[in-house]
Design a protein around this motif. Sequence first.
Motif, PDB file in Angstrom:
ATOM      1  N   VAL A  90       0.798  -1.295  -0.066  1.00 15.95           N
ATOM      2  CA  VAL A  90       0.260  -0.189  -0.413  1.00 15.95           C
ATOM      3  C   VAL A  90       0.536   1.232   0.259  1.00 15.95           C
ATOM      4  N   VAL A  91       0.891   2.261  -1.533  1.00 13.12           N
ATOM      5  CA  VAL A  91       1.644   3.022  -1.154  1.00 13.12           C
ATOM      6  C   VAL A  91       1.143   4.380  -0.798  1.00 13.12           C
ATOM      7  N   ALA A  92      -0.068   4.181  -1.339  1.00 11.96           N
ATOM      8  CA  ALA A  92      -0.464   5.480  -1.329  1.00 11.96           C
ATOM      9  C   ALA A  92      -2.267   5.526  -0.114  1.00 11.96           C
ATOM     10  N   VAL A  93      -2.779   6.497   0.206  1.00 12.76           N
ATOM     11  CA  VAL A  93      -3.763   6.052   1.436  1.00 12.76           C
ATOM     12  C   VAL A  93      -4.721   7.832   1.245  1.00 12.76           C
ATOM     13  N   VAL A  94      -5.831   7.263   0.798  1.00 12.52           N
ATOM     14  CA  VAL A  94      -6.316   8.798   0.029  1.00 12.52           C
ATOM     15  C   VAL A  94      -8.199   8.717   0.975  1.00 12.52           C
ATOM     16  N   PRO A  95      -8.809  10.140   1.203  1.00 11.16           N
ATOM     17  CA  PRO A  95      -9.944   9.816   1.470  1.00 11.16           C
ATOM     18  C   PRO A  95     -10.498   9.977   0.057  1.00 11.16           C
ATOM     19  N   PHE A  96     -12.109   9.981  -0.022  1.00 11.59           N
ATOM     20  CA  PHE A  96     -13.047  10.852  -0.884  1.00 11.59           C
ATOM     21  C   PHE A  96     -12.721  11.545  -0.987  1.00 11.59           C
ATOM     22  N   LEU A  97     -13.076  13.384  -2.270  1.00  8.88           N
ATOM     23  CA  LEU A  97     -13.289  14.296  -2.090  1.00  8.88           C
ATOM     24  C   LEU A  97     -14.142  14.538  -3.058  1.00  8.88           C
ATOM     25  N   THR A  98     -14.655  15.745  -2.542  1.00 13.41           N
ATOM     26  CA  THR A  98     -15.932  15.888  -3.292  1.00 13.41           C
ATOM     27  C   THR A  98     -16.073  17.404  -3.844  1.00 13.41           C
ATOM     28  N   ASN A  99     -16.456  18.141  -4.506  1.00 10.08           N
ATOM     29  CA  ASN A  99     -17.255  18.919  -5.203  1.00 10.08           C
ATOM     30  C   ASN A  99     -18.268  19.065  -5.605  1.00 10.08           C
ATOM     31  N   LYS A 100     -19.232  19.975  -4.691  1.00  3.78           N
ATOM     32  CA  LYS A 100     -20.707  19.995  -5.247  1.00  3.78           C
ATOM     33  C   LYS A 100     -21.691  18.323  -4.919  1.00  3.78           C
ATOM     34  N   SER A 101     -20.932  17.895  -4.275  1.00  2.00           N
ATOM     35  CA  SER A 101     -21.477  16.392  -3.695  1.00  2.00           C
ATOM     36  C   SER A 101     -21.464  15.865  -4.359  1.00  2.00           C
ATOM     37  N   LYS A 102     -20.710  15.930  -5.480  1.00  2.00           N
ATOM     38  CA  LYS A 102     -19.716  14.489  -6.510  1.00  2.00           C
ATOM     39  C   LYS A 102     -18.390  14.663  -6.004  1.00  2.00           C
ATOM     40  N   ILE A 103     -18.648  12.605  -5.633  1.00  2.00           N
ATOM     41  CA  ILE A 103     -16.970  12.241  -5.557  1.00  2.00           C
ATOM     42  C   ILE A 103     -16.551  13.019  -7.290  1.00  2.00           C
ATOM     43  N   ILE A 104     -15.101  13.128  -6.994  1.00  2.00           N
ATOM     44  CA  ILE A 104     -13.973  13.788  -7.891  1.00  2.00           C
ATOM     45  C   ILE A 104     -13.480  12.972  -7.973  1.00  2.00           C
ATOM     46  N   SER A 105     -12.724  12.370  -6.737  1.00  2.00           N
ATOM     47  CA  SER A 105     -11.435  11.587  -6.121  1.00  2.00           C
ATOM     48  C   SER A 105     -11.653   9.685  -5.231  1.00  2.00           C
ATOM     49  N   PRO A 106     -10.835   9.274  -5.180  1.00  4.46           N
ATOM     50  CA  PRO A 106     -10.249   8.789  -6.092  1.00  4.46           C
ATOM     51  C   PRO A 106     -11.298   8.527  -7.369  1.00  4.46           C
ATOM     52  N   ASN A 107     -10.820   7.667  -8.466  1.00  5.70           N
ATOM     53  CA  ASN A 107     -10.962   6.877  -9.495  1.00  5.70           C
ATOM     54  C   ASN A 107     -10.517   6.013 -10.150  1.00  5.70           C
ATOM     55  N   LYS A 108     -11.452   4.814 -10.264  1.00  8.85           N
ATOM     56  CA  LYS A 108     -10.722   3.583 -11.183  1.00  8.85           C
ATOM     57  C   LYS A 108     -10.772   4.540 -12.761  1.00  8.85           C
ATOM     58  N   LEU A 109      -9.436   3.411 -13.705  1.00 11.42           N
ATOM     59  CA  LEU A 109      -9.129   4.196 -15.036  1.00 11.42           C
ATOM     60  C   LEU A 109      -9.354   2.929 -15.689  1.00 11.42           C
ATOM     61  N   TYR A 110      -9.886   3.183 -16.356  1.00 11.40           N
ATOM     62  CA  TYR A 110      -9.643   1.812 -17.688  1.00 11.40           C
ATOM     63  C   TYR A 110      -9.693   2.704 -18.974  1.00 11.40           C
ATOM     64  N   PHE A 111      -9.394   1.653 -19.913  1.00 13.72           N
ATOM     65  CA  PHE A 111      -8.491   2.031 -21.153  1.00 13.72           C
ATOM     66  C   PHE A 111      -7.669   3.186 -21.272  1.00 13.72           C
ATOM     67  N   LYS A 112      -6.863   2.799 -20.277  1.00 21.09           N
ATOM     68  CA  LYS A 112      -5.711   3.622 -19.961  1.00 21.09           C
ATOM     69  C   LYS A 112      -5.693   4.910 -18.639  1.00 21.09           C
ATOM     70  N   PHE A 113      -6.442   5.228 -19.742  1.00 20.80           N
ATOM     71  CA  PHE A 113      -7.247   6.570 -18.800  1.00 20.80           C
ATOM     72  C   PHE A 113      -8.871   7.025 -19.522  1.00 20.80           C
ATOM     73  N   LEU A 114      -8.703   6.762 -20.288  1.00 18.62           N
ATOM     74  CA  LEU A 114      -9.587   6.706 -21.509  1.00 18.62           C
ATOM     75  C   LEU A 114     -11.552   6.770 -20.165  1.00 18.62           C
ATOM     76  N   ARG A 115     -11.577   5.929 -19.544  1.00 20.20           N
ATOM     77  CA  ARG A 115     -12.837   5.882 -18.166  1.00 20.20           C
ATOM     78  C   ARG A 115     -12.755   6.231 -17.455  1.00 20.20           C
ATOM     79  N   LYS A 116     -13.534   6.339 -16.604  1.00 20.70           N
ATOM     80  CA  LYS A 116     -13.313   6.321 -15.241  1.00 20.70           C
ATOM     81  C   LYS A 116     -14.781   5.977 -14.495  1.00 20.70           C
ATOM     82  N   SER A 117     -14.299   5.318 -13.218  1.00 24.90           N
ATOM     83  CA  SER A 117     -15.242   4.889 -12.473  1.00 24.90           C
ATOM     84  C   SER A 117     -14.977   4.689 -10.561  1.00 24.90           C
ATOM     85  N   THR A 118     -16.367   5.166  -9.893  1.00 23.08           N
ATOM     86  CA  THR A 118     -15.424   4.857  -8.902  1.00 23.08           C
ATOM     87  C   THR A 118     -15.037   4.140  -7.816  1.00 23.08           C
TER      88      THR A 118
END
Length: 276
Positions: free
Chosen positions: A117-145
């Motif tokens: 485990v090399v990084a520890v992060v919380p959820f970050l929100t902007n206007k009630s929307k989660i903006i971080s962290p995300n999981k990337l697929y197809f290199k960095f072209l699609r995101k999911s929570t």
Amino acid sequence: MNSICKNTFLTVIVLYETNLNRCLTYKTLLLLEKINFTSDLIIYNNSPEIKIPQAKNHIVINAETNEMLSGAYNFALNHANKNNYDWLLLLDQDTELTDDYFEKLYCFLSDNQDKDVVAVVPFLTNKSKIISPNKLYFKFLRKSTVKYGINSGHIVALNSLSLLRTYFMNSIGGFSSEFPLDMLDYWYYLQFYRHKKKIYVLDTALKHNLSIYNYAENITEERYDQLLKAERKYTYEFGIQVLIIYKFRLLFRFLKQIITLKNKRFAYRTIKSILK
């Protein structure tokens, strides 16, 4: 500081064009009940025209030139190495810190035994929307929570509130000067993924102001040009196919900017980037 965490992590707050008394991160840090920073805090001021007074209880660096994020983070990483800190906590100037975040962080630090485990992060929100962290697929072209707890795969989080293992950051040569500001977080989280490391997501959420979400108030045209340049450079990591898909995404951004922004020069800069 809580005894289980003393000399465990070093914190750096990076300021730009902001006095310390206007820094939301610093002001909320002072109000917290569960933490007492002393020498474990670095204030790194990247605005030569603003002088932050020196302090007895933490380190203040007034940079002579704007060293951007990579310069500030590498300074903090070197200090962490010299003083045997296991972790480095990155903070920007616009995050509202909470006691709950540090309570969850302390619990992780006291219990975790997994060196992968090399990084520890919380959820970050902007206007009630989660903006971080995300999981990337197809290199960095699609995101999911992502879920809280240990996550593997291509995870990316924002710089702010990323707690990073110093030993691993040293193993990749520190923070890349190729991405001094934009896409720096994408770059080092890509290194975590390529080395099959893990990310731990804390079960807590904090409010975060992301400047890129508000072009009109926070982004100049020149600043947007820097972002586009960094995006292109990062995309080159994945080859021509991903570059082509990225340019299609820029086309959709261009259309959105034409529709929603009063200043159409942002859209002009986007279409110009597509044609490069």
